[in-house]
Design a protein around this motif. Structure first.
Motif, PDB file in Angstrom:
ATOM      1  N   PRO A 133       0.833  -1.212   0.000  1.00 54.38           N
ATOM      2  CA  PRO A 133       0.000   0.000   0.000  1.00 54.38           C
ATOM      3  C   PRO A 133       0.867   1.261   0.000  1.00 54.38           C
ATOM      4  CG  PRO A 133      -0.751  -1.555   1.666  1.00 54.38           C
ATOM      5  CD  PRO A 133       0.570  -2.066   1.170  1.00 54.38           C
ATOM      6  N   ARG A 134       0.525   2.197  -0.864  1.00 51.42           N
ATOM      7  CA  ARG A 134       1.193   3.508  -0.890  1.00 51.42           C
ATOM      8  C   ARG A 134       0.114   4.570  -0.900  1.00 51.42           C
ATOM      9  NH1 ARG A 134       4.792   4.642  -5.579  1.00 51.42           N
ATOM     10  NH2 ARG A 134       3.468   3.193  -6.745  1.00 51.42           N
ATOM     11  N   THR A 135       0.279   5.552  -0.059  1.00 49.56           N
ATOM     12  CA  THR A 135      -0.768   6.558   0.034  1.00 49.56           C
ATOM     13  C   THR A 135      -0.211   7.888   0.504  1.00 49.56           C
ATOM     14  OG1 THR A 135      -2.963   7.013   0.952  1.00 49.56           O
ATOM     15  CG2 THR A 135      -1.384   5.969   2.415  1.00 49.56           C
ATOM     16  N   PHE A 136      -0.872   8.953   0.098  1.00 51.09           N
ATOM     17  CA  PHE A 136      -0.604  10.258   0.689  1.00 51.09           C
ATOM     18  C   PHE A 136      -1.894  11.048   0.719  1.00 51.09           C
ATOM     19  CE2 PHE A 136       0.833  10.790  -3.789  1.00 51.09           C
ATOM     20  CZ  PHE A 136       0.086  11.883  -4.199  1.00 51.09           C
ATOM     21  N   LEU A 137      -1.872  12.168   1.395  1.00 56.00           N
ATOM     22  CA  LEU A 137      -3.053  13.011   1.479  1.00 56.00           C
ATOM     23  C   LEU A 137      -2.719  14.427   1.030  1.00 56.00           C
ATOM     24  CD1 LEU A 137      -2.608  14.841   4.250  1.00 56.00           C
ATOM     25  CD2 LEU A 137      -3.298  12.723   5.350  1.00 56.00           C
ATOM     26  N   THR A 138      -3.748  15.172   0.678  1.00 56.70           N
ATOM     27  CA  THR A 138      -3.581  16.546   0.216  1.00 56.70           C
ATOM     28  C   THR A 138      -3.948  17.518   1.333  1.00 56.70           C
ATOM     29  OG1 THR A 138      -5.823  16.571  -0.685  1.00 56.70           O
ATOM     30  CG2 THR A 138      -4.033  15.927  -2.171  1.00 56.70           C
ATOM     31  N   ALA A 139      -3.440  18.756   1.229  1.00 58.99           N
ATOM     32  CA  ALA A 139      -3.690  19.740   2.273  1.00 58.99           C
ATOM     33  C   ALA A 139      -3.587  21.149   1.710  1.00 58.99           C
ATOM     34  CB  ALA A 139      -2.688  19.573   3.415  1.00 58.99           C
ATOM     35  N   ASN A 140      -4.547  22.008   2.062  1.00 59.87           N
ATOM     36  CA  ASN A 140      -4.458  23.420   1.716  1.00 59.87           C
ATOM     37  C   ASN A 140      -3.459  24.103   2.646  1.00 59.87           C
ATOM     38  OD1 ASN A 140      -6.418  23.614  -0.390  1.00 59.87           O
ATOM     39  ND2 ASN A 140      -8.016  23.387   1.147  1.00 59.87           N
ATOM     40  N   VAL A 141      -2.503  24.839   2.055  1.00 59.93           N
ATOM     41  CA  VAL A 141      -1.401  25.408   2.831  1.00 59.93           C
ATOM     42  C   VAL A 141      -1.176  26.865   2.442  1.00 59.93           C
ATOM     43  CG1 VAL A 141       1.081  25.277   3.283  1.00 59.93           C
ATOM     44  CG2 VAL A 141      -0.265  23.177   3.134  1.00 59.93           C
ATOM     45  N   VAL A 142      -0.974  27.694   3.464  1.00 55.74           N
ATOM     46  CA  VAL A 142      -0.576  29.090   3.267  1.00 55.74           C
ATOM     47  C   VAL A 142       0.516  29.414   4.283  1.00 55.74           C
ATOM     48  CG1 VAL A 142      -1.268  31.512   3.323  1.00 55.74           C
ATOM     49  CG2 VAL A 142      -2.878  29.775   2.500  1.00 55.74           C
ATOM     50  N   VAL A 143       1.655  29.867   3.805  1.00 52.79           N
ATOM     51  CA  VAL A 143       2.750  30.275   4.683  1.00 52.79           C
ATOM     52  C   VAL A 143       2.949  31.782   4.548  1.00 52.79           C
ATOM     53  CG1 VAL A 143       5.243  30.123   5.103  1.00 52.79           C
ATOM     54  CG2 VAL A 143       3.909  28.051   4.643  1.00 52.79           C
ATOM     55  N   GLY A 144       3.007  32.476   5.687  1.00 54.35           N
ATOM     56  CA  GLY A 144       3.219  33.911   5.690  1.00 54.35           C
ATOM     57  C   GLY A 144       4.363  34.306   6.590  1.00 54.35           C
ATOM     58  N   ASP A 145       4.725  35.584   6.580  1.00 56.51           N
ATOM     59  CA  ASP A 145       5.782  36.088   7.456  1.00 56.51           C
ATOM     60  C   ASP A 145       5.377  35.950   8.914  1.00 56.51           C
ATOM     61  OD1 ASP A 145       7.296  36.810   5.246  1.00 56.51           O
ATOM     62  OD2 ASP A 145       6.429  38.820   5.161  1.00 56.51           O
ATOM     63  N   THR A 146       4.107  36.173   9.191  1.00 53.92           N
ATOM     64  CA  THR A 146       3.536  36.060  10.530  1.00 53.92           C
ATOM     65  C   THR A 146       2.206  35.333  10.414  1.00 53.92           C
ATOM     66  OG1 THR A 146       2.307  38.134  10.340  1.00 53.92           O
ATOM     67  CG2 THR A 146       4.591  38.264  11.197  1.00 53.92           C
ATOM     68  N   VAL A 152      -2.374  27.813  -1.524  1.00 53.43           N
ATOM     69  CA  VAL A 152      -3.522  28.656  -1.862  1.00 53.43           C
ATOM     70  C   VAL A 152      -3.359  30.108  -1.414  1.00 53.43           C
ATOM     71  CG1 VAL A 152      -5.157  26.744  -1.934  1.00 53.43           C
ATOM     72  CG2 VAL A 152      -4.725  27.899   0.245  1.00 53.43           C
ATOM     73  N   ALA A 153      -2.130  30.530  -1.158  1.00 57.88           N
ATOM     74  CA  ALA A 153      -1.897  31.933  -0.803  1.00 57.88           C
ATOM     75  C   ALA A 153      -2.289  32.831  -1.964  1.00 57.88           C
ATOM     76  CB  ALA A 153      -0.435  32.147  -0.435  1.00 57.88           C
ATOM     77  N   ALA A 154      -3.033  33.881  -1.668  1.00 54.37           N
ATOM     78  CA  ALA A 154      -3.535  34.777  -2.706  1.00 54.37           C
ATOM     79  C   ALA A 154      -2.524  35.856  -3.043  1.00 54.37           C
ATOM     80  CB  ALA A 154      -4.850  35.398  -2.252  1.00 54.37           C
TER      81      ALA A 154
END
Length: 349
Positions: A227-240, A323-325
């Motif tokens: 079995p091989r699997t991974f999951l997805t995730a919404n991510v936003v990285v900012g200065d703060t 998904v950072a705008a």
């Protein structure tokens, strides 16, 4: 901070901001694919969505081909091709050709959802019986056979056999992944011995059950398969944290429109979203939900949370949807905030 390695990949919907053309949005995403190749990410996948003002990823094979021309190491693929919208032979031919263009680097992620509204779904599925959702497992088997070097064969009632190959003289096949967020997709992937991706970026419900079903029911398709699997995730990285929250707001407002059945628009800029939110509070009901399910914050904090999720669910990697705008002053043919997310996570991981 843990020293455990964190394997990261990327899912791109090719977002389109206010005032941006599709050409500019695609240029920005291809720049991210180039950066992901340089930064050491494992995969870069393009989603399939239709008739959405804020999404330009309508044709994953075309985008994969464009990204293949700009990269040399990273695996490229679809996240995913919505198979009921397409003929299995056409999908097999497209991805067999991509495998010939970028040998050993092509993933074919397949999903069962339509990727659009009912009207567009009907337009996409005018191809006849190949678009029958009930034939989804058979169509996957057809693609596996057609895109293999050996190809497939049809037997007529007369007994005559007819050989079919997705591409002539193939030496390898794209790697097929099954995508989903339900018991059905997990069990189908397990029964066929395929790797499985849980679409956590839009449906976090049922993660534990889906992964458990997949692992417990997995039947190897070939010797050595596991079995091989991974999951997805919404991510936003900012200065703060506050910066990250601001960069996430336009996407949250888009999610609120989808959930509320409101008219869809191009993705707002940070400034547009902040001004609108002050009066309509569209995203406010989603704030606590996003804080729990999305990964929003500084690079170190987000990386630690991603590492914890990967460890808890024992997944092979995490595929982030950055998904950072954009800000009003950002160039139309680039995505600086999304690029910073990729750069900072790569450095922190």
């Amino acid at each position: 901070m843990s020293d455990a390695p964190l394997a990261l990949s990327i899912l791109d919907l090719v977002p389109v901001r206010t005032g941006q053309t599709s050409a500019q949005a695609i240029t920005a995403s291809l720049g991210l694919a180039d950066a992901a190749d340089r930064l050491g990410y494992r995969r870069y996948w393009f989603a399939e969505h239709h008739n959405m003002p804020a999404v330009a990823s309508t044709t994953p094979p075309v985008l994969v081909a464009a990204a293949a021309a700009r990269t040399s190491r990273i695996r490229l693929g679809s996240g995913g091709v919505m198979l009921p919208n397409h003929s299995p032979l056409v999908v097999a031919e497209q991805f067999a050709a991509l495998e010939a263009i970028a040998p050993g680097r092509i993933d074919l992620g397949i999903g069962r959802a339509p990727g659009s509204d009912p009207v567009i779904t009907q337009l996409l599925r005018q191809s006849g019986t190949t678009s029958d959702v009930e034939r989804f497992p058979d169509n996957i088997r057809d693609i596996l056979a057609l895109s293999s070097p050996d190809g497939a064969s049809l037997r007529f009632t007369s007994g005559q056999e007819y050989a079919v190959h997705a591409t002539p003289a193939a030496t390898a096949s794209p790697e097929l992944w099954l995508l989903g967020s339900s018991d059905y997709s997990a069990q189908l992937a397990a029964s066929m011995g395929l790797p499985y991706v849980f679409a956590n970026h839009f449906s976090g419900d049922g993660l534990e059950r889906s992964l458990s079903l997949y692992r417990s029911q997995f039947r190897p398709a070939a010797e050595g398969d596991v079995p091989r699997t991974f999951l997805t995730a919404n991510v936003v990285v900012g200065d703060t944290d506050a910066d990250a929250d601001a960069l996430a707001l336009p996407q949250l407002r888009m999610m609120a429109r989808l959930r509320g059945g409101r008219p869809l628009t191009a993705l707002e800029t940070v400034e547009q979203a902040q001004a609108a939110e002050a009066s309509d509070a569209l995203a406010a009901p989603l704030a606590s939900w996003a804080a729990e399910r999305w990964f929003i914050g500084t690079a170190d904090a987000v990386t630690e949370r991603l590492r914890a999720v990967a460890s808890r669910w024992e997944v092979d990697e995490v595929m982030i949807s950055p998904v950072a705008a954009a800000h009003e002053a950002d160039p139309m043919d680039a995505a600086p905030a999304r690029l910073r997310t990729l750069e900072r996570l790569a450095a922190a991981a």
